[in-house]
Scaffold this motif. Sequence first.
Motif, mmCIF file in Angstrom:
data_model
loop_
_atom_site.group_PDB
_atom_site.id
_atom_site.type_symbol
_atom_site.label_atom_id
_atom_site.label_comp_id
_atom_site.label_asym_id
_atom_site.label_seq_id
_atom_site.Cartn_x
_atom_site.Cartn_y
_atom_site.Cartn_z
ATOM 1 N N CYS A 92 0.758 -1.023 -0.102
ATOM 2 C CA CYS A 92 0.141 -0.063 0.039
ATOM 3 C C CYS A 92 0.838 1.010 -0.081
ATOM 4 C CB CYS A 92 -1.076 -0.098 1.428
ATOM 5 S SG CYS A 92 -2.072 1.327 1.129
ATOM 6 N N CYS A 94 1.150 5.638 -0.408
ATOM 7 C CA CYS A 94 0.547 7.021 -0.441
ATOM 8 C C CYS A 94 1.350 7.634 -1.911
ATOM 9 C CB CYS A 94 1.054 7.622 0.995
ATOM 10 S SG CYS A 94 0.114 9.371 0.645
ATOM 11 N N GLU A 101 -3.873 6.836 -2.317
ATOM 12 C CA GLU A 101 -3.647 5.632 -1.988
ATOM 13 C C GLU A 101 -3.497 4.283 -3.330
ATOM 14 O OE1 GLU A 101 -1.938 5.029 0.863
ATOM 15 O OE2 GLU A 101 -2.935 7.051 1.589
#
Length: 153
Positions: A92, A94, A101
């Motif tokens: 995951c 940013c 995301e």
Amino acid sequence: MDQIDRKIINMLEDNARVSLKEMSAACYISSPAIAARISKLEESGVITGYHVSVNMEKLDYHVKAFIRVQLEPKQKSEFYPYMRSIPNVIECNCVTGDYSEVMEVVFPSTTDLDDFINEIQRRFGKTSTQIVFSTSVNHRSVKLTDKPGKENE
């Protein structure tokens, strides 16, 4: 970090189970010297761990996808712990842009993926999903050279 450290890192990234003896022969220094260098690389945070590569399809995870999620900044304190708790979330990140995301996920079926996406939308909002048909370049490391950033020359 010198040329020997870079060679050690490259060898470990190719095969994390490579023996000290093999690295010693390739680097022309003793096994204890190799072990000491590895320890220093670990202590300095250059080497962060050792991993195994798994064929997810052989484990019946046949669907890989990238899911983009549009989050408000205030949602991140709930979003990050939730993503860490889902074993199907491989990564995951940013990112910049309309979606803040990007996640890489694996699931046994599109039904399981759909259930997960619906849960994300219910809890966090708008998503966009791309299902992977094939992977032409698998996850790999950057081969270190004497000139950082010039690995492909």
